[in-house]
Design an enzyme around this catalytic site. Structure first.
Site, PDB file in Angstrom:
ATOM      1  N   ASN A   7       0.848  -1.191   0.000  1.00  0.00           N
ATOM      2  CA  ASN A   7       0.000   0.000   0.000  1.00  0.00           C
ATOM      3  C   ASN A   7       0.884   1.241   0.000  1.00  0.00           C
ATOM      4  O   ASN A   7       1.694   1.446   0.911  1.00  0.00           O
ATOM      5  CB  ASN A   7      -0.908  -0.014   1.236  1.00  0.00           C
ATOM      6  CG  ASN A   7      -1.971   1.057   1.186  1.00  0.00           C
ATOM      7  OD1 ASN A   7      -1.702   2.198   0.868  1.00  0.00           O
ATOM      8  ND2 ASN A   7      -3.200   0.682   1.520  1.00  0.00           N
ATOM      9  N   HIS A  43      -5.281   3.912  -2.022  1.00  0.00           N
ATOM     10  CA  HIS A  43      -6.604   4.261  -1.498  1.00  0.00           C
ATOM     11  C   HIS A  43      -6.776   5.773  -1.633  1.00  0.00           C
ATOM     12  O   HIS A  43      -6.565   6.519  -0.680  1.00  0.00           O
ATOM     13  CB  HIS A  43      -6.726   3.835  -0.031  1.00  0.00           C
ATOM     14  CG  HIS A  43      -8.106   3.986   0.526  1.00  0.00           C
ATOM     15  ND1 HIS A  43      -8.615   3.128   1.482  1.00  0.00           N
ATOM     16  CD2 HIS A  43      -9.096   4.882   0.272  1.00  0.00           C
ATOM     17  CE1 HIS A  43      -9.847   3.504   1.799  1.00  0.00           C
ATOM     18  NE2 HIS A  43     -10.149   4.575   1.079  1.00  0.00           N
ATOM     19  N   HIS A  50      -3.365  11.834   0.789  1.00  0.00           N
ATOM     20  CA  HIS A  50      -2.206  10.990   0.461  1.00  0.00           C
ATOM     21  C   HIS A  50      -2.237  10.664  -1.022  1.00  0.00           C
ATOM     22  O   HIS A  50      -1.893  11.506  -1.843  1.00  0.00           O
ATOM     23  CB  HIS A  50      -2.085   9.763   1.371  1.00  0.00           C
ATOM     24  CG  HIS A  50      -3.375   9.080   1.695  1.00  0.00           C
ATOM     25  ND1 HIS A  50      -4.167   8.466   0.755  1.00  0.00           N
ATOM     26  CD2 HIS A  50      -4.003   8.895   2.885  1.00  0.00           C
ATOM     27  CE1 HIS A  50      -5.212   7.930   1.337  1.00  0.00           C
ATOM     28  NE2 HIS A  50      -5.162   8.179   2.623  1.00  0.00           N
ATOM     29  N   GLU A  75      -8.527   0.830  -3.796  1.00  0.00           N
ATOM     30  CA  GLU A  75      -9.569   0.682  -2.790  1.00  0.00           C
ATOM     31  C   GLU A  75     -10.133   2.036  -2.395  1.00  0.00           C
ATOM     32  O   GLU A  75      -9.462   3.068  -2.491  1.00  0.00           O
ATOM     33  CB  GLU A  75      -9.030  -0.044  -1.555  1.00  0.00           C
ATOM     34  CG  GLU A  75      -7.857   0.629  -0.870  1.00  0.00           C
ATOM     35  CD  GLU A  75      -7.328  -0.172   0.297  1.00  0.00           C
ATOM     36  OE1 GLU A  75      -7.453  -1.415   0.274  1.00  0.00           O
ATOM     37  OE2 GLU A  75      -6.787   0.436   1.231  1.00  0.00           O
ATOM     38  N   HIS A 197      -4.526  -4.486   7.190  1.00  0.00           N
ATOM     39  CA  HIS A 197      -4.575  -3.412   8.166  1.00  0.00           C
ATOM     40  C   HIS A 197      -3.729  -3.798   9.379  1.00  0.00           C
ATOM     41  O   HIS A 197      -4.003  -4.777  10.064  1.00  0.00           O
ATOM     42  CB  HIS A 197      -5.994  -3.072   8.617  1.00  0.00           C
ATOM     43  CG  HIS A 197      -6.152  -1.621   8.966  1.00  0.00           C
ATOM     44  ND1 HIS A 197      -6.460  -0.648   8.043  1.00  0.00           N
ATOM     45  CD2 HIS A 197      -5.988  -0.961  10.134  1.00  0.00           C
ATOM     46  CE1 HIS A 197      -6.517   0.537   8.618  1.00  0.00           C
ATOM     47  NE2 HIS A 197      -6.217   0.372   9.893  1.00  0.00           N
ATOM     48  N   HIS A 221       1.251   0.738   6.384  1.00  0.00           N
ATOM     49  CA  HIS A 221       1.833   1.477   7.492  1.00  0.00           C
ATOM     50  C   HIS A 221       3.019   0.760   8.133  1.00  0.00           C
ATOM     51  O   HIS A 221       4.116   1.325   8.248  1.00  0.00           O
ATOM     52  CB  HIS A 221       0.764   1.756   8.556  1.00  0.00           C
ATOM     53  CG  HIS A 221       1.269   2.553   9.717  1.00  0.00           C
ATOM     54  ND1 HIS A 221       1.404   3.920   9.677  1.00  0.00           N
ATOM     55  CD2 HIS A 221       1.709   2.166  10.943  1.00  0.00           C
ATOM     56  CE1 HIS A 221       1.884   4.355  10.830  1.00  0.00           C
ATOM     57  NE2 HIS A 221       2.081   3.312  11.612  1.00  0.00           N
TER      58      HIS A 221
END
Length: 252
Positions: A7, A43, A50, A75, A197, A221
């Site tokens: 991501n 996303h 972002h 997403e 996540h 992250h």
């Protein structure tokens, strides 16, 4: 082996703090794919805090030109702007997420009872346009039948509660058991399972050890936090090792 999709939102968020050209989101994506990641996830939110639509298009160009066997997973909440973007970039996978416009990060799945009719229509249209469709879902076995009834190909199980249970093995075991129950039920209804996540290297390895059928993990992250220490390429390789089935004890 479970596919790793990196991501890219954290890279874009850091760039946007100064609105310079660095870090270069596309070049970091290139490093991740060269290191063996199977795809990239973005996303794009309406406030563009972002990933921006231009990032999505540029990453699509990167994959199409240099990594044609890799995938772009886009997403987000399925408003008109989002649906136009995923069609424009020909996203390989579209993951629908029930985010509010001002939400800091994704933190819950769809209500498949309340939203079923709307989701079914959107899923049908996306599949007609050639996209694989995943729905963001809470790790609750009772929700999987409703997710399947929308016609979606996959669910992405929200692993935030599991990722946040790093403090004790008992809490991890409880959340991991919930995920396994949801995975089992999803597959019983014909859904392929993704997950994402707050997955760390160890957390990913523990999940895959219990559920090797998970098709894809989308990680941002924690991966970028590790990249500050190990570099992007080495971090991707570490995560790829966690996507191989191993016997990994829970943290104490």
């Amino acid at each position: 082996m479970t596919m790793l999709s990196v991501n890219m939102n954290v890279a874009a968020l850091l760039r946007n703090r100064r609105d310079h050209a660095w870090p270069d989101v596309v070049e970091l994506g290139r490093i991740a794919l060269e290191a063996g990641a199977g795809g990239l996830t973005v996303h794009p939110r309406p406030d563009e805090r972002h990933t921006r639509p231009s990032d999505v298009r540029n990453l699509r160009k990167l994959i199409k030109a240099d990594f044609p066997k890799c995938e772009l997973n886009v997403e987000g909440f399925p408003d008109a702007r989002f649906l136009s973007l995923v069609q424009d970039v020909q996203a390989d996978q579209v993951t629908l997420v029930p985010d509010a416009h001002d939400q800091a990060t994704s933190d819950h799945g769809w209500d498949f009872v309340v939203e079923r009719e709307q989701l079914t229509k959107i899923v049908t249209d996306l599949k007609k346009n050639g996209h694989r469709v995943a729905l963001f879902a809470d790790p609750d076995a009772h929700h999987m039948k409703g997710a399947a009834e929308t016609g979606a190909d996959r669910v992405e199980l929200y692993t935030g509660p599991y990722g946040g249970a790093y403090h004790t093995a008992i809490a991890q075991e409880r959340e991991l058991d919930r995920l396994i129950e949801a995975i089992t039920e999803a597959e019983r209804h014909g859904l392929v399972v993704n997950a994402g996540h707050d997955l760390t290297v160890i957390g990913t390895a523990q999940l895959i050890a219990r559920a090797p059928s998970v098709a894809e993990v989308s990680i941002g992250h924690a991966l970028f936090c590790d990249a500050l220490i190990y570099g992007m390429a080495e971090t991707v390789r570490r995560y790829l090792m966690s996507c191989v089935v191993n016997d990994v004890p829970l943290s104490s």
